[in-house]
Design a protein around this motif. Structure first.
Motif, PDB file in Angstrom:
ATOM      1  N   LEU A 171       0.844  -1.190   0.000  1.00 22.64           N
ATOM      2  CA  LEU A 171       0.000   0.000   0.000  1.00 22.64           C
ATOM      3  C   LEU A 171       0.882   1.243   0.000  1.00 22.64           C
ATOM      4  O   LEU A 171       2.035   1.202   0.448  1.00 22.64           O
ATOM      5  N   GLY A 172       0.341   2.347  -0.477  1.00 19.26           N
ATOM      6  CA  GLY A 172       1.107   3.573  -0.567  1.00 19.26           C
ATOM      7  C   GLY A 172       1.442   4.151   0.797  1.00 19.26           C
ATOM      8  O   GLY A 172       0.786   3.823   1.800  1.00 19.26           O
ATOM      9  N   PRO A 173       2.425   5.030   0.875  1.00 14.49           N
ATOM     10  CA  PRO A 173       2.842   5.607   2.160  1.00 14.49           C
ATOM     11  C   PRO A 173       1.765   6.456   2.821  1.00 14.49           C
ATOM     12  O   PRO A 173       1.816   6.681   4.026  1.00 14.49           O
ATOM     13  N   GLN A 174       0.771   6.903   2.045  1.00 16.87           N
ATOM     14  CA  GLN A 174      -0.307   7.710   2.616  1.00 16.87           C
ATOM     15  C   GLN A 174      -1.332   6.855   3.353  1.00 16.87           C
ATOM     16  O   GLN A 174      -2.172   7.372   4.088  1.00 16.87           O
ATOM     17  N   ASP A 175      -1.260   5.538   3.188  1.00 16.57           N
ATOM     18  CA  ASP A 175      -2.194   4.637   3.858  1.00 16.57           C
ATOM     19  C   ASP A 175      -1.672   4.321   5.257  1.00 16.57           C
ATOM     20  O   ASP A 175      -0.544   3.849   5.430  1.00 16.57           O
ATOM     21  N   GLN A 176      -2.511   4.572   6.285  1.00 12.99           N
ATOM     22  CA  GLN A 176      -2.091   4.367   7.663  1.00 12.99           C
ATOM     23  C   GLN A 176      -1.678   2.925   7.940  1.00 12.99           C
ATOM     24  O   GLN A 176      -0.796   2.658   8.745  1.00 12.99           O
ATOM     25  N   SER A 177      -2.320   1.968   7.274  1.00 13.57           N
ATOM     26  CA  SER A 177      -2.006   0.564   7.538  1.00 13.57           C
ATOM     27  C   SER A 177      -0.638   0.174   7.003  1.00 13.57           C
ATOM     28  O   SER A 177      -0.055  -0.832   7.446  1.00 13.57           O
ATOM     29  N   ARG A 178      -0.089   0.947   6.071  1.00 11.69           N
ATOM     30  CA  ARG A 178       1.251   0.645   5.517  1.00 11.69           C
ATOM     31  C   ARG A 178       2.283   0.598   6.636  1.00 11.69           C
ATOM     32  O   ARG A 178       3.127  -0.312   6.692  1.00 11.69           O
ATOM     33  N   MET A 179       2.223   1.547   7.570  1.00 12.52           N
ATOM     34  CA  MET A 179       3.189   1.592   8.668  1.00 12.52           C
ATOM     35  C   MET A 179       3.056   0.372   9.574  1.00 12.52           C
ATOM     36  O   MET A 179       4.058  -0.192  10.023  1.00 12.52           O
ATOM     37  N   LEU A 180       1.807  -0.046   9.844  1.00  9.73           N
ATOM     38  CA  LEU A 180       1.588  -1.216  10.700  1.00  9.73           C
ATOM     39  C   LEU A 180       2.144  -2.477  10.061  1.00  9.73           C
ATOM     40  O   LEU A 180       2.781  -3.307  10.724  1.00  9.73           O
ATOM     41  N   ILE A 181       1.895  -2.623   8.766  1.00 10.30           N
ATOM     42  CA  ILE A 181       2.347  -3.817   8.043  1.00 10.30           C
ATOM     43  C   ILE A 181       3.870  -3.843   7.951  1.00 10.30           C
ATOM     44  O   ILE A 181       4.517  -4.858   8.240  1.00 10.30           O
ATOM     45  N   ASP A 182       4.461  -2.701   7.571  1.00 13.95           N
ATOM     46  CA  ASP A 182       5.919  -2.652   7.444  1.00 13.95           C
ATOM     47  C   ASP A 182       6.603  -2.937   8.774  1.00 13.95           C
ATOM     48  O   ASP A 182       7.660  -3.586   8.826  1.00 13.95           O
ATOM     49  N   LYS A 183       6.035  -2.452   9.872  1.00  8.41           N
ATOM     50  CA  LYS A 183       6.650  -2.645  11.191  1.00  8.41           C
ATOM     51  C   LYS A 183       6.742  -4.129  11.554  1.00  8.41           C
ATOM     52  O   LYS A 183       7.749  -4.583  12.124  1.00  8.41           O
ATOM     53  N   ILE A 184       5.685  -4.869  11.230  1.00  5.11           N
ATOM     54  CA  ILE A 184       5.703  -6.309  11.521  1.00  5.11           C
ATOM     55  C   ILE A 184       6.874  -6.982  10.807  1.00  5.11           C
ATOM     56  O   ILE A 184       7.660  -7.733  11.409  1.00  5.11           O
ATOM     57  N   PHE A 185       7.031  -6.707   9.519  1.00  3.78           N
ATOM     58  CA  PHE A 185       8.104  -7.343   8.746  1.00  3.78           C
ATOM     59  C   PHE A 185       9.475  -6.842   9.169  1.00  3.78           C
ATOM     60  O   PHE A 185      10.448  -7.609   9.223  1.00  3.78           O
ATOM     61  N   ASP A 186       9.571  -5.554   9.495  1.00  2.00           N
ATOM     62  CA  ASP A 186      10.862  -4.999   9.934  1.00  2.00           C
ATOM     63  C   ASP A 186      11.276  -5.592  11.278  1.00  2.00           C
ATOM     64  O   ASP A 186      12.447  -5.943  11.473  1.00  2.00           O
ATOM     65  N   ASP A 187      10.317  -5.699  12.207  1.00  2.00           N
ATOM     66  CA  ASP A 187      10.638  -6.241  13.535  1.00  2.00           C
ATOM     67  C   ASP A 187      11.116  -7.692  13.437  1.00  2.00           C
ATOM     68  O   ASP A 187      11.975  -8.128  14.222  1.00  2.00           O
TER      69      ASP A 187
END
Length: 298
Positions: free
Chosen positions: A194-210
């Motif tokens: 999802l694009g960076p303007q989508d709030q869920s993008r941060m939640l999803i990326d954090k899971i994979f980054d962690d």
């Protein structure tokens, strides 16, 4: 002008005699005669003339009857509207919602609610979350349903429901045999993000980054529904909200539970001090109950 006198006048005009009017109104003949006399005194002209044993109305009475009937029609309408308002069956609502919610969830809820309330008019608009907040703040919407809460002082945000993200896969993907898809299972997979303007993008990326899971970030899109379309075409895998995933036709893609859990809140956005509306409050309660069983729609 007195209602009882006008009721007596209308009864005499329709029944043709004082005695039958008295029966209709369930009062005595002298009482009807007294009410007619009071009305004539108020009007300043006679409404009836007695010729022998028959009662004849005057032309003035005919003219007055037209207005009296219109008045009682209006009164009856007021009574019906008041009853409809009391029973939440009259009014107008302008509702905004995030595109996935506006297309997949609210139509069913609004249709069910409106089916028993033909005098409630709905205006449903689809907007991005930021636009929803601004539209509610500027009174363009009565309220909105969004994936993100409002951030303006004049707005209040009320959580309606919490949903868990799902993993979507192309038909025939090796992971489609899994009961649950773990974040680690998507390592190295072409990922529709999802694009960076989508709030869920941060939640999803954090899971994979962690978890230090590397994905092949090949395609990025601004809407979850478009991500579903890419996955259905075999362009990659993705993690989205279950409402968007449910928008695809059966057999277009595979939907699996995803872990670790990523939750999406559905928020009610409205004025902090809204104008009191019985029908609005009732519909919000109805919608909240339906959203609690959102799995029925997704």
């Amino acid at each position: 002008m007195y209602i009882r006198q006008l009721e007596a006048f209308k009864a005499v005009m329709s029944m043709g005699s004082v005695s039958r009017a008295a029966e209709l109104l369930c009062i005595s003949q002298p009482a009807v005669s007294q009410l007619i006399n009071q009305l004539e005194l108020y009007c300043g002209f006679p409404l009836f003339e007695r010729k022998g044993k028959r009662l004849h109305h005057t032309r003035e009475a005919e003219a007055l009857l037209v207005e009296v009937e219109a008045m009682f029609t209006g009164v009856n309408r007021v009574v019906r509207v008041a009853a409809a308002l009391r029973e939440q069956k009259w009014g107008a609502l302008t509702i905004g919602a995030f595109p996935a919610i506006a297309r997949r969830v609210l139509p069913k809820i609004v249709a069910d609610y409106a089916s028993e309330r033909s005098n409630v008019v709905f205006h449903l608009q689809s907007m991005r979350s930021r636009s929803l907040i601004d539209a509610v703040a500027s009174h363009q919407l009565d309220f909105a349903v969004s994936f993100i809460p409002g951030d303006r002082d004049e707005i209040e945000s009320i959580p309606l429901q919490t949903l868990k993200a799902v993993c979507i896969l192309p038909v025939g993907h090796p992971l489609s045999e899994r009961q649950v898809v773990q974040a680690q299972d998507l390592a190295g997979e072409p990922f529709v993000s999802l694009g960076p303007q989508d709030q869920s993008r941060m939640l999803i990326d954090k899971i994979f980054d962690d978890l230090q899971v590397s994905r092949k970030m090949q395609i990025e899109t601004g809407q979850s529904e478009t991500a579903c379309s890419f996955v259905a075409l075999g362009a990659g895998v993705s993690v989205v909200d279950p409402i968007s995933a449910a928008g695809c036709k059966e057999g277009e893609l595979i939907v699996k539970p995803f872990e670790p859990d990523i939750t999406f809140n559905i928020w009610l956005i409205r004025q902090r001090m809204p104008v009191k509306s019985t029908v609005s409050d009732h519909f919000i309660r109805f919608m909240s109950e339906r959203l609690s069983a959102v799995s029925a729609f997704v």
